[in-house]
Motif scaffolding. Structure first.
Motif, PDB file in Angstrom:
ATOM      1  N   GLN A  40       0.816  -1.205   0.000  1.00 59.33           N
ATOM      2  CA  GLN A  40       0.000   0.000   0.000  1.00 59.33           C
ATOM      3  C   GLN A  40       0.855   1.263   0.000  1.00 59.33           C
ATOM      4  O   GLN A  40       0.539   2.239  -0.677  1.00 59.33           O
ATOM      5  N   SER A  41       1.945   1.243   0.744  1.00 58.97           N
ATOM      6  CA  SER A  41       2.729   2.467   0.928  1.00 58.97           C
ATOM      7  C   SER A  41       3.693   2.748  -0.220  1.00 58.97           C
ATOM      8  O   SER A  41       3.875   3.906  -0.621  1.00 58.97           O
ATOM      9  N   VAL A  42       4.324   1.701  -0.771  1.00 59.61           N
ATOM     10  CA  VAL A  42       5.331   1.925  -1.811  1.00 59.61           C
ATOM     11  C   VAL A  42       4.734   2.510  -3.087  1.00 59.61           C
ATOM     12  O   VAL A  42       5.250   3.519  -3.607  1.00 59.61           O
ATOM     13  N   PRO A  43       3.651   1.939  -3.665  1.00 58.35           N
ATOM     14  CA  PRO A  43       3.076   2.562  -4.865  1.00 58.35           C
ATOM     15  C   PRO A  43       2.610   3.990  -4.614  1.00 58.35           C
ATOM     16  O   PRO A  43       2.738   4.856  -5.494  1.00 58.35           O
ATOM     17  N   LEU A  44       2.075   4.253  -3.420  1.00 61.39           N
ATOM     18  CA  LEU A  44       1.635   5.609  -3.090  1.00 61.39           C
ATOM     19  C   LEU A  44       2.826   6.564  -3.061  1.00 61.39           C
ATOM     20  O   LEU A  44       2.763   7.677  -3.604  1.00 61.39           O
ATOM     21  N   TYR A  45       3.908   6.128  -2.441  1.00 62.43           N
ATOM     22  CA  TYR A  45       5.116   6.962  -2.365  1.00 62.43           C
ATOM     23  C   TYR A  45       5.659   7.242  -3.761  1.00 62.43           C
ATOM     24  O   TYR A  45       6.005   8.386  -4.091  1.00 62.43           O
ATOM     25  N   LEU A  46       5.711   6.209  -4.595  1.00 63.04           N
ATOM     26  CA  LEU A  46       6.212   6.386  -5.964  1.00 63.04           C
ATOM     27  C   LEU A  46       5.340   7.356  -6.751  1.00 63.04           C
ATOM     28  O   LEU A  46       5.846   8.204  -7.500  1.00 63.04           O
ATOM     29  N   SER A  47       4.034   7.239  -6.592  1.00 61.75           N
ATOM     30  CA  SER A  47       3.109   8.120  -7.321  1.00 61.75           C
ATOM     31  C   SER A  47       3.276   9.571  -6.903  1.00 61.75           C
ATOM     32  O   SER A  47       3.108  10.482  -7.720  1.00 61.75           O
ATOM     33  N   GLU A  48       3.609   9.800  -5.648  1.00 63.41           N
ATOM     34  CA  GLU A  48       3.712  11.170  -5.147  1.00 63.41           C
ATOM     35  C   GLU A  48       5.051  11.830  -5.496  1.00 63.41           C
ATOM     36  O   GLU A  48       5.123  13.052  -5.555  1.00 63.41           O
ATOM     37  N   VAL A  49       6.091  11.040  -5.720  1.00 62.25           N
ATOM     38  CA  VAL A  49       7.399  11.641  -6.006  1.00 62.25           C
ATOM     39  C   VAL A  49       7.759  11.583  -7.485  1.00 62.25           C
ATOM     40  O   VAL A  49       8.601  12.374  -7.947  1.00 62.25           O
ATOM     41  N   ALA A  50       7.151  10.696  -8.242  1.00 62.32           N
ATOM     42  CA  ALA A  50       7.512  10.547  -9.653  1.00 62.32           C
ATOM     43  C   ALA A  50       6.893  11.658 -10.493  1.00 62.32           C
ATOM     44  O   ALA A  50       5.785  12.116 -10.212  1.00 62.32           O
ATOM     45  N   PRO A  51       7.597  12.119 -11.552  1.00 58.88           N
ATOM     46  CA  PRO A  51       7.002  13.088 -12.481  1.00 58.88           C
ATOM     47  C   PRO A  51       5.780  12.488 -13.163  1.00 58.88           C
ATOM     48  O   PRO A  51       5.664  11.258 -13.278  1.00 58.88           O
ATOM     49  N   TYR A  52       4.888  13.345 -13.621  1.00 58.38           N
ATOM     50  CA  TYR A  52       3.637  12.873 -14.206  1.00 58.38           C
ATOM     51  C   TYR A  52       3.862  11.826 -15.294  1.00 58.38           C
ATOM     52  O   TYR A  52       3.229  10.770 -15.307  1.00 58.38           O
ATOM     53  N   LYS A  53       4.770  12.123 -16.221  1.00 57.51           N
ATOM     54  CA  LYS A  53       4.925  11.256 -17.388  1.00 57.51           C
ATOM     55  C   LYS A  53       5.618   9.935 -17.071  1.00 57.51           C
ATOM     56  O   LYS A  53       5.624   9.019 -17.906  1.00 57.51           O
ATOM     57  N   TRP A  54       6.204   9.822 -15.881  1.00 60.79           N
ATOM     58  CA  TRP A  54       6.912   8.600 -15.534  1.00 60.79           C
ATOM     59  C   TRP A  54       6.215   7.797 -14.437  1.00 60.79           C
ATOM     60  O   TRP A  54       6.746   6.784 -13.986  1.00 60.79           O
ATOM     61  N   ARG A  55       5.048   8.238 -14.016  1.00 65.74           N
ATOM     62  CA  ARG A  55       4.383   7.544 -12.909  1.00 65.74           C
ATOM     63  C   ARG A  55       3.998   6.117 -13.267  1.00 65.74           C
ATOM     64  O   ARG A  55       4.113   5.208 -12.456  1.00 65.74           O
ATOM     65  N   GLY A  56       3.526   5.923 -14.493  1.00 62.85           N
ATOM     66  CA  GLY A  56       3.160   4.575 -14.918  1.00 62.85           C
ATOM     67  C   GLY A  56       4.352   3.641 -14.893  1.00 62.85           C
ATOM     68  O   GLY A  56       4.285   2.532 -14.359  1.00 62.85           O
ATOM     69  N   ALA A  57       5.471   4.102 -15.458  1.00 62.57           N
ATOM     70  CA  ALA A  57       6.666   3.270 -15.516  1.00 62.57           C
ATOM     71  C   ALA A  57       7.218   2.992 -14.124  1.00 62.57           C
ATOM     72  O   ALA A  57       7.678   1.877 -13.835  1.00 62.57           O
ATOM     73  N   CYS A  58       7.174   3.994 -13.239  1.00 68.47           N
ATOM     74  CA  CYS A  58       7.692   3.808 -11.880  1.00 68.47           C
ATOM     75  C   CYS A  58       6.885   2.775 -11.105  1.00 68.47           C
ATOM     76  O   CYS A  58       7.446   1.955 -10.374  1.00 68.47           O
ATOM     77  N   ASN A  59       5.583   2.801 -11.283  1.00 71.60           N
ATOM     78  CA  ASN A  59       4.763   1.817 -10.587  1.00 71.60           C
ATOM     79  C   ASN A  59       4.925   0.429 -11.182  1.00 71.60           C
ATOM     80  O   ASN A  59       4.820  -0.575 -10.468  1.00 71.60           O
ATOM     81  N   VAL A  60       5.217   0.359 -12.487  1.00 72.53           N
ATOM     82  CA  VAL A  60       5.503  -0.938 -13.080  1.00 72.53           C
ATOM     83  C   VAL A  60       6.858  -1.447 -12.604  1.00 72.53           C
ATOM     84  O   VAL A  60       7.068  -2.653 -12.458  1.00 72.53           O
ATOM     85  N   LEU A  61       7.790  -0.534 -12.341  1.00 67.06           N
ATOM     86  CA  LEU A  61       9.075  -0.945 -11.766  1.00 67.06           C
ATOM     87  C   LEU A  61       8.872  -1.588 -10.400  1.00 67.06           C
ATOM     88  O   LEU A  61       9.598  -2.508 -10.020  1.00 67.06           O
ATOM     89  N   PHE A  62       7.889  -1.083  -9.666  1.00 63.37           N
ATOM     90  CA  PHE A  62       7.538  -1.708  -8.387  1.00 63.37           C
ATOM     91  C   PHE A  62       7.076  -3.137  -8.617  1.00 63.37           C
ATOM     92  O   PHE A  62       7.472  -4.063  -7.894  1.00 63.37           O
ATOM     93  N   GLN A  63       6.243  -3.323  -9.634  1.00 64.06           N
ATOM     94  CA  GLN A  63       5.788  -4.667  -9.972  1.00 64.06           C
ATOM     95  C   GLN A  63       6.952  -5.541 -10.424  1.00 64.06           C
ATOM     96  O   GLN A  63       7.019  -6.734 -10.097  1.00 64.06           O
ATOM     97  N   LEU A  64       7.896  -4.936 -11.176  1.00 66.68           N
ATOM     98  CA  LEU A  64       9.071  -5.689 -11.612  1.00 66.68           C
ATOM     99  C   LEU A  64       9.887  -6.160 -10.414  1.00 66.68           C
ATOM    100  O   LEU A  64      10.404  -7.290 -10.399  1.00 66.68           O
ATOM    101  N   SER A  65      10.001  -5.303  -9.415  1.00 64.44           N
ATOM    102  CA  SER A  65      10.733  -5.686  -8.209  1.00 64.44           C
ATOM    103  C   SER A  65      10.081  -6.891  -7.534  1.00 64.44           C
ATOM    104  O   SER A  65      10.772  -7.781  -7.025  1.00 64.44           O
ATOM    105  N   ILE A  66       8.747  -6.902  -7.538  1.00 59.46           N
ATOM    106  CA  ILE A  66       8.031  -8.041  -6.945  1.00 59.46           C
ATOM    107  C   ILE A  66       8.306  -9.313  -7.735  1.00 59.46           C
ATOM    108  O   ILE A  66       8.600 -10.371  -7.158  1.00 59.46           O
ATOM    109  N   THR A  67       8.227  -9.225  -9.068  1.00 53.99           N
ATOM    110  CA  THR A  67       8.439 -10.414  -9.890  1.00 53.99           C
ATOM    111  C   THR A  67       9.878 -10.922  -9.778  1.00 53.99           C
ATOM    112  O   THR A  67      10.110 -12.143  -9.736  1.00 53.99           O
ATOM    113  N   ILE A  68      10.831  -9.994  -9.722  1.00 55.99           N
ATOM    114  CA  ILE A  68      12.224 -10.410  -9.551  1.00 55.99           C
ATOM    115  C   ILE A  68      12.412 -11.054  -8.178  1.00 55.99           C
ATOM    116  O   ILE A  68      13.140 -12.042  -8.028  1.00 55.99           O
TER     117      ILE A  68
END
Length: 263
Positions: A40-68
């Motif tokens: 709950q906290s990590v995607p929220l933190y990423l969304s609040e600090v990431a630039p608008y155009k990179w928010r999608g990619a940053c949250n997918v990086l979170f998913q990538l971290s989970i899969t790795i």
């Protein structure tokens, strides 16, 4: 995030030194709580600090971290299963302390987001933080938007009760029904209990762990593909693509199962 990391660390330690079933159960409960906080906290933190155009990619990086992480866990489990004496499972369960400690240390080094500071009335500190995050000389437009959004949110009385109003029902409906049916597909069960499922299909112990490892590799590769394309197509496209792909594979799996029963 810090609370989640500490809870996860305690759960992993309890599982690693478990002497009875209740210790394993208690450890798993703590692990679940820790994962819940982090998810709950990590995607929220990423969304609040990431630039608008990179928010999608940053949250997918979170998913990538989970899969790795799942991939590494499968590889570790396969390796520890080769230890003679039957105590490798303690290393598999207790080894979760390593990522937990990394998570805790990382949480201690993170600063509050501008949104969080604004919510607590620390406007100047929030603006300085935003300048540092963006790395530019002027963030007035974005900062004013954040302040305005915060002010509007504070004006809302009983936000949870407002969700019951008719105009919010479509959003609430989809917010509940999408994860509900995602769980019913069995994806999380398959990812978390892949070795057990493969074993029930007739695979041996090592073959089950190896099959789970292969599944983790495919999962990681698929996530890499989505990262490279997530911002090139609209979100609805990926939502529909994933749904159709899962539907086709579920039907195909059912047909294969029925054919195998007839043979």
């Amino acid at each position: 995030m810090l609370t989640g990391g500490i809870t996860f660390c305690v759960g992993a330690l309890l599982n690693g030194v478990a002497l009875s079933v209740w210790m394993l159960i208690a450890g798993r409960i703590l692990l679940g709580i820790g994962i819940g906080f982090a998810n709950q906290s990590v995607p929220l933190y990423l969304s609040e600090v990431a630039p608008y155009k990179w928010r999608g990619a940053c949250n997918v990086l979170f998913q990538l971290s989970i899969t790795i992480g799942i991939l590494v866990a499968n590889a570790v489990n396969y390796g520890f299963a080769q230890i003679k004496g039957g105590w490798g499972w303690r290393l598999s369960l207790g080894g979760a302390i390593v990522p937990a400690v990394i998570f805790i240390v990382g949480s201690l080094t993170l600063a509050d987001t501008p949104n969080s500071l604004i919510q607590r009335g620390k406007l100047q500190e929030a603006k300085d933080r935003l300048l540092k995050i963006r790395g530019v000389d002027n963030v007035d437009e974005e900062f004013n938007d954040l302040v305005e959004a915060s002010g509007q949110s504070k004006k809302i009385e009983s936000p949870w009760l407002n969700l019951l109003k008719r105009k919010y029902r479509p959003q609430v409906f989809f917010a509940i029904i999408i994860p509900f049916f995602q769980q019913l597909t069995g994806m999380n069960v398959f990812m978390f209990y892949a070795p057990v499922l493969f074993k029930t299909m007739g695979f041996g112990d090592n073959a089950s762990l190896l099959s789970a490892l292969i599944t983790g590799v495919v999962n990681s590769l698929a996530t890499l593909v989505s990262i490279s394309l997530v911002d090139k197509f609209e979100r609805r496209f990926w939502f529909l693509e994933g749904d159709i792909q899962m539907l086709v594979m579920q039907v195909k799996k059912k047909l294969i199962h029925r054919v195998s029963l007839c043979i």
